[in-house]
Enzyme design. Structure first.
Site, PDB file in Angstrom:
ATOM      1  N   VAL A  89       0.849  -1.198   0.000  1.00 55.32           N
ATOM      2  CA  VAL A  89       0.000   0.000   0.000  1.00 55.32           C
ATOM      3  C   VAL A  89       0.879   1.241   0.000  1.00 55.32           C
ATOM      4  CG1 VAL A  89      -1.792   1.269   1.232  1.00 55.32           C
ATOM      5  CG2 VAL A  89      -1.830  -1.250   1.207  1.00 55.32           C
ATOM      6  N   LYS A  90       0.679   2.080  -1.029  1.00 56.61           N
ATOM      7  CA  LYS A  90       1.478   3.299  -1.136  1.00 56.61           C
ATOM      8  C   LYS A  90       0.728   4.447  -0.474  1.00 56.61           C
ATOM      9  CE  LYS A  90       4.347   4.524  -4.971  1.00 56.61           C
ATOM     10  NZ  LYS A  90       4.419   5.189  -6.276  1.00 56.61           N
ATOM     11  N   VAL A  91       1.427   5.115   0.443  1.00 57.83           N
ATOM     12  CA  VAL A  91       0.816   6.145   1.290  1.00 57.83           C
ATOM     13  C   VAL A  91       1.610   7.441   1.132  1.00 57.83           C
ATOM     14  CG1 VAL A  91       0.345   6.741   3.707  1.00 57.83           C
ATOM     15  CG2 VAL A  91       0.135   4.359   2.963  1.00 57.83           C
TER      16      VAL A  91
END
Ligand code: G3P
Length: 223
Positions: A89-91
């Protein structure tokens, strides 16, 4: 050093994966929009299907949340993580993002912090539990700074501590960036398709091979 491709184009992922050197994929909203610029995503699951196809090819595929608050990021990130165990998951590097990183770490969901432009941001993301941080080198170069100096600073700081956060060099513009990232000991480099195509080439390889083949013809034998 792990090599990722920076794209949302599944054909490009397939081609580079076929070379036997690809470790992962990074996508972002801009790259996704480039693939479906006419709104032709068709199904609301088009992004999910593309990510799943990539997950079959490599063990690490970054999918970026677009929510701006922690609650929204958690919801979106948990959905992405359910798609496939290879999803990361890219945050974004914001205070809401930091809260989300902490949460994802506690749930065992892998994360990649994007839009990192300073050492202090890198440290905060690592302390919040990011598995990967993505400093954007090319954009710093574009702004008149020396992007690779940030990688140097981060790798120097990383030597002092025990962060398990991998440093992913992003916003790569040319082959020299890849070599510089390797010399600095960066863990990962994410490379656009067009730059990947340049990496195997060297004029001396081409002329050397041409000469070998010409000479082999003179031998007059076929194997
Ligand atoms: O993965 C995101 C990053 O690589 C962006 O690159 O070329 O838009 O600065 P760029």
């Amino acid at each position: 050093m792990k090599l990722f491709i920076d794209t949302a184009n599944i054909d490009h992922v397939k081609e580079i994966a076929s070379w036997g050197i690809l470790d992962g994929v990074t996508t972002n909203p801009t790259l996704v929009a480039k693939e479906w610029k006419d709104g032709s995503a068709g199904s609301p699951h088009a992004f999910e299907h593309a990510v799943l196809a990539m997950c079959e090819l490599v063990p690490c595929v970054s999918a970026q949340v677009t929510a701006e608050d922690c609650a929204g990021m958690k919801k979106q990130g948990e959905e992405y993580a359910r798609w496939h165990k290879h999803v990361v998951v890219k945050v974004p590097m914001t205070t809401e993002g930091l809260k989300a990183l902490k949460y994802f770490r506690s749930k065992g969901i892998r994360t990649n912090t994007t839009l990192v432009f300073s050492l202090n941001q890198a440290i905060l993301a690592a302390k919040a539990g990011a598995n990967i941080i993505s400093p954007f080198i090319g954009r710093l170069d574009d702004a008149g700074e020396e992007g690779m100096d940030l990688i140097k600073d981060i790798m120097t700081a990383w030597e002092q501590y025990h962060f398990d956060t991998e440093v992913l060099v992003a916003s790569i513009r040319h082959p020299r960036h890849v070599a510089q990232a390797a010399m600095l000991g960066a863990h990962i480099c994410t490379i656009p398709y067009e730059v990947f195509l340049k990496l195997p080439n060297h004029p001396l390889t081409d002329s050397g091979l041409k000469k070998f083949l010409e000479d082999w013809k003179k031998v007059g034998k076929k194997l």
